[in-house]
Design a protein around this motif. Sequence first.
Motif, PDB file in Angstrom:
ATOM      1  N   PRO A 162      20.853 -28.396  32.486  1.00 12.53           N
ATOM      2  CA  PRO A 162      21.687 -29.587  32.704  1.00 12.53           C
ATOM      3  C   PRO A 162      22.332 -29.623  34.092  1.00 12.53           C
ATOM      4  O   PRO A 162      22.404 -30.680  34.718  1.00 12.53           O
ATOM      5  CB  PRO A 162      22.750 -29.494  31.595  1.00 12.53           C
ATOM      6  CG  PRO A 162      22.058 -28.740  30.499  1.00 12.53           C
ATOM      7  CD  PRO A 162      21.197 -27.728  31.228  1.00 12.53           C
ATOM      8  N   ARG A 163      22.783 -28.485  34.593  1.00 10.99           N
ATOM      9  CA  ARG A 163      23.373 -28.430  35.941  1.00 10.99           C
ATOM     10  C   ARG A 163      22.320 -28.795  36.995  1.00 10.99           C
ATOM     11  O   ARG A 163      22.578 -29.576  37.900  1.00 10.99           O
ATOM     12  CB  ARG A 163      23.947 -27.031  36.211  1.00 10.99           C
ATOM     13  CG  ARG A 163      24.353 -26.766  37.639  1.00 10.99           C
ATOM     14  CD  ARG A 163      25.685 -27.317  37.971  1.00 10.99           C
ATOM     15  NE  ARG A 163      26.052 -26.910  39.338  1.00 10.99           N
ATOM     16  CZ  ARG A 163      26.808 -27.624  40.113  1.00 10.99           C
ATOM     17  NH1 ARG A 163      27.333 -28.752  39.681  1.00 10.99           N
ATOM     18  NH2 ARG A 163      27.090 -27.217  41.323  1.00 10.99           N
ATOM     19  N   GLY A 164      21.128 -28.218  36.880  1.00 14.63           N
ATOM     20  CA  GLY A 164      20.060 -28.537  37.824  1.00 14.63           C
ATOM     21  C   GLY A 164      19.702 -30.016  37.805  1.00 14.63           C
ATOM     22  O   GLY A 164      19.536 -30.642  38.855  1.00 14.63           O
ATOM     23  N   LEU A 165      19.592 -30.588  36.619  1.00 17.17           N
ATOM     24  CA  LEU A 165      19.251 -32.014  36.505  1.00 17.17           C
ATOM     25  C   LEU A 165      20.363 -32.896  37.063  1.00 17.17           C
ATOM     26  O   LEU A 165      20.081 -33.910  37.717  1.00 17.17           O
ATOM     27  CB  LEU A 165      18.961 -32.377  35.046  1.00 17.17           C
ATOM     28  CG  LEU A 165      17.641 -31.844  34.500  1.00 17.17           C
ATOM     29  CD1 LEU A 165      17.576 -32.001  32.985  1.00 17.17           C
ATOM     30  CD2 LEU A 165      16.452 -32.522  35.171  1.00 17.17           C
ATOM     31  N   ALA A 166      21.614 -32.523  36.841  1.00 17.05           N
ATOM     32  CA  ALA A 166      22.732 -33.296  37.401  1.00 17.05           C
ATOM     33  C   ALA A 166      22.676 -33.285  38.928  1.00 17.05           C
ATOM     34  O   ALA A 166      22.898 -34.318  39.574  1.00 17.05           O
ATOM     35  CB  ALA A 166      24.065 -32.730  36.902  1.00 17.05           C
ATOM     36  N   LEU A 167      22.359 -32.146  39.510  1.00 18.53           N
ATOM     37  CA  LEU A 167      22.239 -32.050  40.971  1.00 18.53           C
ATOM     38  C   LEU A 167      21.060 -32.864  41.483  1.00 18.53           C
ATOM     39  O   LEU A 167      21.154 -33.520  42.524  1.00 18.53           O
ATOM     40  CB  LEU A 167      22.094 -30.584  41.384  1.00 18.53           C
ATOM     41  CG  LEU A 167      23.330 -29.724  41.175  1.00 18.53           C
ATOM     42  CD1 LEU A 167      22.966 -28.242  41.207  1.00 18.53           C
ATOM     43  CD2 LEU A 167      24.390 -30.048  42.218  1.00 18.53           C
ATOM     44  N   LEU A 168      19.962 -32.833  40.757  1.00 17.18           N
ATOM     45  CA  LEU A 168      18.779 -33.621  41.134  1.00 17.18           C
ATOM     46  C   LEU A 168      19.110 -35.107  41.102  1.00 17.18           C
ATOM     47  O   LEU A 168      18.807 -35.835  42.054  1.00 17.18           O
ATOM     48  CB  LEU A 168      17.624 -33.294  40.179  1.00 17.18           C
ATOM     49  CG  LEU A 168      16.292 -33.972  40.451  1.00 17.18           C
ATOM     50  CD1 LEU A 168      15.691 -33.498  41.774  1.00 17.18           C
ATOM     51  CD2 LEU A 168      15.318 -33.680  39.305  1.00 17.18           C
TER      52      LEU A 168
ATOM     53  N   ALA B 155      21.982 -36.432  41.391  1.00 17.34           N
ATOM     54  CA  ALA B 155      22.997 -36.729  42.412  1.00 17.34           C
ATOM     55  C   ALA B 155      22.413 -36.736  43.821  1.00 17.34           C
ATOM     56  O   ALA B 155      23.122 -37.006  44.786  1.00 17.34           O
ATOM     57  CB  ALA B 155      24.138 -35.718  42.326  1.00 17.34           C
ATOM     58  N   GLY B 156      21.125 -36.402  43.950  1.00 15.92           N
ATOM     59  CA  GLY B 156      20.469 -36.432  45.254  1.00 15.92           C
ATOM     60  C   GLY B 156      20.704 -35.202  46.105  1.00 15.92           C
ATOM     61  O   GLY B 156      20.484 -35.232  47.318  1.00 15.92           O
ATOM     62  N   GLU B 157      21.134 -34.085  45.497  1.00 10.13           N
ATOM     63  CA  GLU B 157      21.359 -32.857  46.261  1.00 10.13           C
ATOM     64  C   GLU B 157      20.040 -32.217  46.713  1.00 10.13           C
ATOM     65  O   GLU B 157      20.030 -31.388  47.613  1.00 10.13           O
ATOM     66  CB  GLU B 157      22.185 -31.860  45.457  1.00 10.13           C
ATOM     67  CG  GLU B 157      23.593 -32.345  45.132  1.00 10.13           C
ATOM     68  CD  GLU B 157      24.421 -32.656  46.363  1.00 10.13           C
ATOM     69  OE1 GLU B 157      24.349 -31.920  47.357  1.00 10.13           O
ATOM     70  OE2 GLU B 157      25.152 -33.661  46.333  1.00 10.13           O
ATOM     71  N   ALA B 158      18.946 -32.606  46.066  1.00 15.96           N
ATOM     72  CA  ALA B 158      17.591 -32.177  46.456  1.00 15.96           C
ATOM     73  C   ALA B 158      16.608 -33.178  45.848  1.00 15.96           C
ATOM     74  O   ALA B 158      16.901 -33.784  44.818  1.00 15.96           O
ATOM     75  CB  ALA B 158      17.299 -30.760  45.958  1.00 15.96           C
ATOM     76  N   PRO B 159      15.434 -33.329  46.467  1.00 11.36           N
ATOM     77  CA  PRO B 159      14.473 -34.305  45.958  1.00 11.36           C
ATOM     78  C   PRO B 159      13.562 -33.797  44.831  1.00 11.36           C
ATOM     79  O   PRO B 159      12.859 -34.588  44.204  1.00 11.36           O
ATOM     80  CB  PRO B 159      13.646 -34.661  47.191  1.00 11.36           C
ATOM     81  CG  PRO B 159      13.721 -33.450  48.052  1.00 11.36           C
ATOM     82  CD  PRO B 159      15.074 -32.838  47.799  1.00 11.36           C
ATOM     83  N   LYS B 160      13.553 -32.491  44.584  1.00 12.81           N
ATOM     84  CA  LYS B 160      12.666 -31.952  43.547  1.00 12.81           C
ATOM     85  C   LYS B 160      13.256 -30.697  42.942  1.00 12.81           C
ATOM     86  O   LYS B 160      14.120 -30.051  43.539  1.00 12.81           O
ATOM     87  CB  LYS B 160      11.276 -31.684  44.103  1.00 12.81           C
ATOM     88  CG  LYS B 160      11.239 -30.837  45.358  1.00 12.81           C
ATOM     89  CD  LYS B 160       9.864 -30.861  45.987  1.00 12.81           C
ATOM     90  CE  LYS B 160       9.955 -30.539  47.463  1.00 12.81           C
ATOM     91  NZ  LYS B 160       8.732 -30.862  48.163  1.00 12.81           N
ATOM     92  N   MET B 161      12.756 -30.364  41.751  1.00 16.17           N
ATOM     93  CA  MET B 161      13.302 -29.232  41.012  1.00 16.17           C
ATOM     94  C   MET B 161      12.189 -28.491  40.281  1.00 16.17           C
ATOM     95  O   MET B 161      11.304 -29.097  39.690  1.00 16.17           O
ATOM     96  CB  MET B 161      14.334 -29.734  39.996  1.00 16.17           C
ATOM     97  CG  MET B 161      14.985 -28.637  39.185  1.00 16.17           C
ATOM     98  SD  MET B 161      16.360 -29.251  38.188  1.00 16.17           S
ATOM     99  CE  MET B 161      15.547 -29.449  36.618  1.00 16.17           C
ATOM    100  N   LEU B 162      12.265 -27.165  40.339  1.00 20.44           N
ATOM    101  CA  LEU B 162      11.390 -26.289  39.565  1.00 20.44           C
ATOM    102  C   LEU B 162      12.210 -25.647  38.463  1.00 20.44           C
ATOM    103  O   LEU B 162      13.263 -25.071  38.735  1.00 20.44           O
ATOM    104  CB  LEU B 162      10.781 -25.194  40.453  1.00 20.44           C
ATOM    105  CG  LEU B 162      10.070 -24.041  39.726  1.00 20.44           C
ATOM    106  CD1 LEU B 162       8.799 -24.533  39.027  1.00 20.44           C
ATOM    107  CD2 LEU B 162       9.760 -22.906  40.684  1.00 20.44           C
ATOM    108  N   VAL B 163      11.720 -25.736  37.232  1.00 24.72           N
ATOM    109  CA  VAL B 163      12.292 -24.984  36.123  1.00 24.72           C
ATOM    110  C   VAL B 163      11.298 -23.861  35.860  1.00 24.72           C
ATOM    111  O   VAL B 163      10.172 -24.111  35.429  1.00 24.72           O
ATOM    112  CB  VAL B 163      12.496 -25.854  34.867  1.00 24.72           C
ATOM    113  CG1 VAL B 163      13.124 -25.029  33.749  1.00 24.72           C
ATOM    114  CG2 VAL B 163      13.345 -27.079  35.185  1.00 24.72           C
ATOM    115  N   THR B 164      11.676 -22.651  36.191  1.00 26.48           N
ATOM    116  CA  THR B 164      10.769 -21.520  36.109  1.00 26.48           C
ATOM    117  C   THR B 164      11.016 -20.702  34.845  1.00 26.48           C
ATOM    118  O   THR B 164      12.156 -20.549  34.411  1.00 26.48           O
ATOM    119  CB  THR B 164      10.868 -20.624  37.366  1.00 26.48           C
ATOM    120  OG1 THR B 164      10.071 -19.457  37.181  1.00 26.48           O
ATOM    121  CG2 THR B 164      12.286 -20.208  37.683  1.00 26.48           C
ATOM    122  N   GLY B 165       9.929 -20.214  34.261  1.00 19.84           N
ATOM    123  CA  GLY B 165      10.041 -19.402  33.059  1.00 19.84           C
ATOM    124  C   GLY B 165      10.078 -20.207  31.773  1.00 19.84           C
ATOM    125  O   GLY B 165      10.605 -19.754  30.766  1.00 19.84           O
TER     126      GLY B 165
END
Length: 176
Positions: free
Chosen positions: A47-53, A55-65
Amino acid sequence: MIRRFLSSLFVLWVLGFLWFAVALPQPAGKQKTDAIVVPTGSGGRIPRGLALLRAGEAPKMLVTGVYSDVKPREFEVEYGVSPELMECCVTLGFAALDTRGNARETAAWIAEQKVRSLRLVTSDWHMRRAALELQGALPQETVILRDAVPSKPSLSMLFLEYHKFLAAWLVQALPG
């Protein structure tokens, strides 16, 4: 002589554990990066990673594992992610089984994505070891912004994680 050495080693171990347990890493402030990396595990990370995504803090996200049986649609429903956001911006990584595997999977992904800076989002108690493993797997010039998710770890969890951190540090510190 040996008794003095062992006593000194014990004092260092105790002081190290106190530092590890009391000074847990904190959330990062607003700073844009090329990507967000979230190792699966304890609550609050995704949820924290998705909120940052969002919010535009980064354009892409990897969920590893990610567990091998998880389907992207299940992930969308579980975390309220639109199919459009999944398609453009979220990668589910299925190759990692542990923290070291997360680092290897992340290194392969950032090389493919040409990422030069990333925001590592993980639990406060897990941050030091996750960042250490990641630093060992990534090119030296890659910037890692540590963004810890606050938690309330038990003393036994901290004790175990401290020893895992020490083992990872020793593996990286030893030559060869």
